[in-house]
Design a protein around this motif. Structure first.
Motif, PDB file in Angstrom:
ATOM      1  N   PHE A  26      -3.952   5.107 -13.569  1.00 38.29           N
ATOM      2  CA  PHE A  26      -2.557   4.781 -13.893  1.00 38.29           C
ATOM      3  C   PHE A  26      -2.430   3.803 -15.058  1.00 38.29           C
ATOM      4  N   HIS A  67      -8.588   8.425   3.397  1.00 36.81           N
ATOM      5  CA  HIS A  67     -10.050   8.442   3.343  1.00 36.81           C
ATOM      6  C   HIS A  67     -10.565   7.057   2.984  1.00 36.81           C
ATOM      7  N   PHE A 105      -7.376  -1.188 -10.925  1.00 34.45           N
ATOM      8  CA  PHE A 105      -8.774  -1.445 -10.545  1.00 34.45           C
ATOM      9  C   PHE A 105      -9.476  -0.090 -10.381  1.00 34.45           C
ATOM     10  N   ARG A 165     -11.231   3.029  -8.849  1.00 38.04           N
ATOM     11  CA  ARG A 165     -11.188   3.646  -7.528  1.00 38.04           C
ATOM     12  C   ARG A 165     -12.601   3.807  -7.000  1.00 38.04           C
ATOM     13  N   LEU A 166     -12.674   3.979  -5.711  1.00 41.69           N
ATOM     14  CA  LEU A 166     -13.981   4.146  -5.088  1.00 41.69           C
ATOM     15  C   LEU A 166     -14.469   5.577  -5.251  1.00 41.69           C
ATOM     16  N   ASN A 185       0.881  13.147   2.042  1.00 40.05           N
ATOM     17  CA  ASN A 185       0.527  14.547   1.782  1.00 40.05           C
ATOM     18  C   ASN A 185      -0.924  14.825   2.145  1.00 40.05           C
ATOM     19  N   HIS A 234      -8.946   5.167   0.195  1.00 44.18           N
ATOM     20  CA  HIS A 234      -7.707   4.483   0.560  1.00 44.18           C
ATOM     21  C   HIS A 234      -8.007   3.174   1.284  1.00 44.18           C
ATOM     22  N   LYS A 237     -10.269   1.157   0.669  1.00 43.45           N
ATOM     23  CA  LYS A 237     -10.495   0.130  -0.355  1.00 43.45           C
ATOM     24  C   LYS A 237      -9.158  -0.471  -0.798  1.00 43.45           C
ATOM     25  N   LEU A 282     -13.691  12.726  -2.434  1.00 45.55           N
ATOM     26  CA  LEU A 282     -12.548  11.910  -2.014  1.00 45.55           C
ATOM     27  C   LEU A 282     -11.258  12.438  -2.627  1.00 45.55           C
ATOM     28  N   PHE A 320       0.879  -1.165   0.000  1.00 40.35           N
ATOM     29  CA  PHE A 320       0.000   0.000   0.000  1.00 40.35           C
ATOM     30  C   PHE A 320       0.917   1.215   0.000  1.00 40.35           C
ATOM     31  N   PRO A 321       0.849   2.041  -1.063  1.00 39.05           N
ATOM     32  CA  PRO A 321       1.853   3.109  -1.234  1.00 39.05           C
ATOM     33  C   PRO A 321       1.313   4.537  -1.078  1.00 39.05           C
ATOM     34  N   PRO A 322       0.900   4.942   0.101  1.00 38.62           N
ATOM     35  CA  PRO A 322       0.360   6.300   0.230  1.00 38.62           C
ATOM     36  C   PRO A 322       1.443   7.364   0.096  1.00 38.62           C
ATOM     37  N   GLU A 323       1.021   8.502  -0.449  1.00 38.03           N
ATOM     38  CA  GLU A 323       1.913   9.647  -0.428  1.00 38.03           C
ATOM     39  C   GLU A 323       1.571  10.417   0.848  1.00 38.03           C
ATOM     40  N   CYS A 352      -3.075  -0.689  -8.475  1.00 38.75           N
ATOM     41  CA  CYS A 352      -3.295   0.746  -8.384  1.00 38.75           C
ATOM     42  C   CYS A 352      -4.593   1.094  -9.081  1.00 38.75           C
TER      43      CYS A 352
HETATM   44  P1  ATP Z   1      -2.818  11.966  -4.903  1.00 34.85           P
HETATM   45  O1  ATP Z   1      -3.609  12.763  -5.864  1.00 34.85           O
HETATM   46  O2  ATP Z   1      -2.165  12.783  -3.849  1.00 34.85           O
HETATM   47  O3  ATP Z   1      -1.917  10.941  -5.539  1.00 34.85           O
HETATM   48  P2  ATP Z   1      -4.298   9.684  -3.973  1.00 34.85           P
HETATM   49  O4  ATP Z   1      -5.675   9.715  -3.423  1.00 34.85           O
HETATM   50  O5  ATP Z   1      -4.006   8.879  -5.181  1.00 34.85           O
HETATM   51  O6  ATP Z   1      -3.946  11.188  -4.140  1.00 34.85           O
HETATM   52  P3  ATP Z   1      -2.161   8.294  -2.639  1.00 34.85           P
HETATM   53  O7  ATP Z   1      -1.553   8.575  -1.336  1.00 34.85           O
HETATM   54  O8  ATP Z   1      -1.303   8.328  -3.857  1.00 34.85           O
HETATM   55  O9  ATP Z   1      -3.368   9.285  -2.801  1.00 34.85           O
HETATM   56  O10 ATP Z   1      -2.939   6.913  -2.575  1.00 34.85           O
HETATM   57  C1  ATP Z   1      -2.393   5.739  -2.072  1.00 34.85           C
HETATM   58  C2  ATP Z   1      -3.057   4.569  -2.728  1.00 34.85           C
HETATM   59  O11 ATP Z   1      -4.457   4.595  -2.496  1.00 34.85           O
HETATM   60  C3  ATP Z   1      -2.840   4.569  -4.222  1.00 34.85           C
HETATM   61  O12 ATP Z   1      -2.449   3.266  -4.609  1.00 34.85           O
HETATM   62  C4  ATP Z   1      -4.165   4.935  -4.786  1.00 34.85           C
HETATM   63  O13 ATP Z   1      -4.384   4.304  -6.027  1.00 34.85           O
HETATM   64  C5  ATP Z   1      -5.139   4.421  -3.723  1.00 34.85           C
HETATM   65  N1  ATP Z   1      -6.367   5.215  -3.721  1.00 34.85           N
HETATM   66  C6  ATP Z   1      -6.478   6.527  -3.547  1.00 34.85           C
HETATM   67  N2  ATP Z   1      -7.762   6.933  -3.656  1.00 34.85           N
HETATM   68  C7  ATP Z   1      -8.481   5.817  -3.918  1.00 34.85           C
HETATM   69  C8  ATP Z   1      -9.873   5.562  -4.150  1.00 34.85           C
HETATM   70  N3  ATP Z   1     -10.774   6.537  -4.143  1.00 34.85           N
HETATM   71  N4  ATP Z   1     -10.244   4.275  -4.369  1.00 34.85           N
HETATM   72  C9  ATP Z   1      -9.340   3.288  -4.368  1.00 34.85           C
HETATM   73  N5  ATP Z   1      -8.028   3.456  -4.176  1.00 34.85           N
HETATM   74  C10 ATP Z   1      -7.588   4.714  -3.955  1.00 34.85           C
END
Ligand code: ATP
Ligand code: MG
Length: 589
Positions: free
Chosen positions: A264, A71, A288, A290-291, A67, A74, A76, A298, A62-65, A260
């Motif tokens: 992407f 929510h 997949f 996103r939610l 920043n 995430h 999901k 979100l 699970f690779p969050p940024e 992801c």
């Molecule tokens: P940013 O625009 O800052 O990249 P982000 O919501 O994609 O925002 P990340 O921290 O990059 O934030 O997200 C971490 C992981 O969570 C990523 O693999 C991203 O694909 C996944 N993710 C983010 N939002 C959702 C969503 N609404 N549904 C499913 N997965 C999500």
């Protein structure tokens, strides 16, 4: 004493069955695909295992940024990545994708770790940071330069963008594209040494400016940014781009399934190109959907705006779909995990009803939360024939469907409170609650009949004078007499005052961006999304400390908020009503 009259019981059950079946229907709609078998990612892994993949080598991340706060979207991704590893006996890493120092901070890192743990997942010793790979990533870039697969471009961002072309038009080569390997290496090393100002040069992959995939038109791999990083400090004046660092980090961690979200999809080509160019562990990306949650935003950018501009009270505002907000509202990790399981994983973008999330918390709390009585809009009831000084302490079940939940003592006396809305002076035909001359049951207590209405100087109803039937103790019918209504109540003398925060949806629209031209999602904010009221509680409710979740009979599920000062003033957040209010708003009822 008999605790629950049979009719009472049926009355309450019917309600539950009704709610359940209708929501069940909504849920199935939201979840088309579930029940049809495993989702496409699990199906693919099953196939790979048949073809020889050792499930123990399955590695996700699970690779969050760091920043922003996490929510429900995430959640999901967390449930998918950690869930898959758990199911197949593989591993899941928590990796902070920290390559944008301007927007990132350790405050977010800590909050994200806390939220993942709260959701119920454990990364064990597999906590990583892309910033820990900066040396390795740099070395890979030199390898690409040496292989003639990367070059230093000395144009500014605008020029690079202008040469990129469009979907129908090829891009143009940069005038610096054919620099020699030596010159590229020299410039790149000097970029790394901090010799140049921000924006003076970038490192780009040398691929194909005519590629139909815009991402492949010599993407930028490194840029100069002289900013302090929350972990590596001032060590690096250059930082890698997402497309570059993500695949290499995956490969370094031997991630087998890099999952992801769909946006992407176009980046998969560069992901594969880079790993092939570096001839390293072949991680594979799968996308997949996103939610998207109806009635919620979100997007991190919008969430940040809501918080910064104080449209809500912070990241943990109970109206936000952040994990902190949901937690403060009273959502349980179990309910959120259940929600993620029910929405499933699909390739096609879809919108999920907020009602499904509410359904999941209701389901959990219906089993887990004790049920007590509280009155939100009090109307005094005086039982004229009840002895003035008498107090009966009833021993009442905390959950009539679950005897193991135990019981509490609830006082009953001559003066009580009921809800204002449970009384009507001139009721319409289908109103079965209290009105002049009408008899109703007080939950677990007695039948009462309204005899007289008392008004204050302004003519407003201030109390009801009633009589009670001593033979109906426990709420059971004394002589087969039937009453249609059952009301909750609290005894006035022992009632405890508390603050209740009644939340409604944050936006008035299912899609907050669907506003008329010239407006923004902020114009769709619901001005009445929070109403603060005072409730009167039966005394046993005052014993529940912060983070307790309870059902107020007939009014909803509540969580004791951390703003409570125990013994002084409790604060309750309404998590959700007992019925699906969203369906009503959406015009389904
Ligand atoms: P940013 O625009 O800052 O990249 P982000 O919501 O994609 O925002 P990340 O921290 O990059 O934030 O997200 C971490 C992981 O969570 C990523 O693999 C991203 O694909 C996944 N993710 C983010 N939002 C959702 C969503 N609404 N549904 C499913 N997965 C999500
Ligand atoms: Mg992202």
């Amino acid at each position: 004493m008999e605790l629950t009259g049979a009719a009472d019981c049926i009355n309450f059950r019917m309600k539950t069955v009704f709610t359940f079946t209708r929501e069940r229907h909504d849920m199935n709609e939201a979840n088309s695909g579930k029940g049809a078998g495993r989702d496409f990612i699990r199906a693919k892994i099953d196939r790979q295992i048949k073809e020889g993949l050792d499930p123990k080598t399955i590695q996700t991340r699970f690779p969050p940024e760091p920043n922003g706060y996490l929510h429900i979207g995430h959640a999901k991704s967390i449930c998918l990545n950690f869930g898959l590893a758990e199911e197949y006996g593989g591993k899941c890493n928590l990796r902070f994708d920290d390559t944008n120092p301007e927007k990132e901070s350790s405050e977010y890192v800590n909050a994200i770790k806390e939220d993942v743990r709260w959701l119920g997942f454990d990364w064990g010793d597999r906590l990583f940071y892309t910033s820990d790979y900066f040396d390795f990533l740099y070395a890979c870039a030199e390898r690409l330069i040496l292989a003639g697969k990367a070059y230093v471009d000395s144009q500014n961002q605008e020029d690079i963008r202008a040469q990129r072309g469009t979907l129908t038009e090829a891009g143009r080569n940069s005038p610096w594209r054919d620099r020699s390997v030596e010159e590229n290496l020299d410039l790149f090393r000097r970029m790394r040494a901090g010799e140049f100002a921000d924006g003076a040069h970038v490192l780009r992959a040398k691929i194909d400016m005519a590629s139909p995939n815009l991402v492949m038109r010599d993407p930028v791999l490194y840029r100069i940014r002289k900013v302090t990083h929350h972990r590596s400090g001032d060590k690096w004046p250059i930082y890698p781009m997402y497309d570059y660092s993500h695949c290499i980090s995956d490969s370094l961690e031997k991630v087998t399934h890099s999952l992801c979200s769909l946006e992407f999809e176009n980046n998969r080509e560069i992901y594969d190109w880079l790993l092939a160019a570096l001839d390293t562990f072949p991680s594979r990306q799968t996308e997949f959907a996103r939610l998207n949650l109806k009635g919620a935003v979100l997007s991190k950018r919008k969430l940040i705006q809501l918080v910064r501009e104080k449209h809500v009270h912070g990241w943990d505002d109970p109206r936000l779909p952040t994990l902190r907000g949901l937690r403060r509202r009273g959502y349980t990790p179990e309910a959120i995990r259940e929600f993620c399981a029910r929405i499933g994983i699909a390739r096609a973008d879809n919108q999920v009803d907020y009602g499904l999330l509410e359904f999941c918390i209701r389901e959990h709390l219906n089993r887990a939360a004790p049920r007590l009585m509280a009155v939100l809009n009090p109307l005094k009831v005086i039982l004229r024939n009840y002895p003035p000084d008498k107090v009966e302490w009833f021993d009442l079940p905390l959950n009539p469907e679950d005897p193991s939940a135990g019981s509490r003592k609830t006082p009953f006396s001559r003066e009580l409170y009921i809800e204002q809305e449970d009384f009507m002076e001139s009721p319409p035909p289908k109103f079965f609650r209290l009105s002049p001359g009408r008899e109703v049951r007080l939950r677990y207590a007695y039948y009462i009949t309204c005899e007289e209405v008392v008004r204050d100087a302004q003519g407003k109803i201030s109390a009801l004078l009633c009589s009670y039937d001593p033979q109906s103790c426990g709420g059971g019918s004394p002589d087969g007499r039937k009453v249609k209504g059952t009301l909750h109540w609290v005894s006035a003398a022992q009632a405890v005052r508390a603050e209740v925060r009644l939340y409604d949806r944050l936006f008035t629209l299912d899609d907050p961006d669907d506003v008329p031209a010239g407006q923004t999602f902020l114009d769709a904010l619901n001005p009445d999304s929070l109403r603060v009221a005072e409730a009167l509680l039966e005394p046993a409710l005052a014993e529940y400390g912060p983070d307790s979740r309870v059902q107020f009979e007939r009014t909803g599920y509540f969580r004791v908020d951390q703003d409570s000062r125990m013994g002084v003033r409790q604060v309750f957040n309404r998590i959700v009503g007992l019925r699906d209010s969203w369906a009503k708003i959406a015009g389904k009822e």
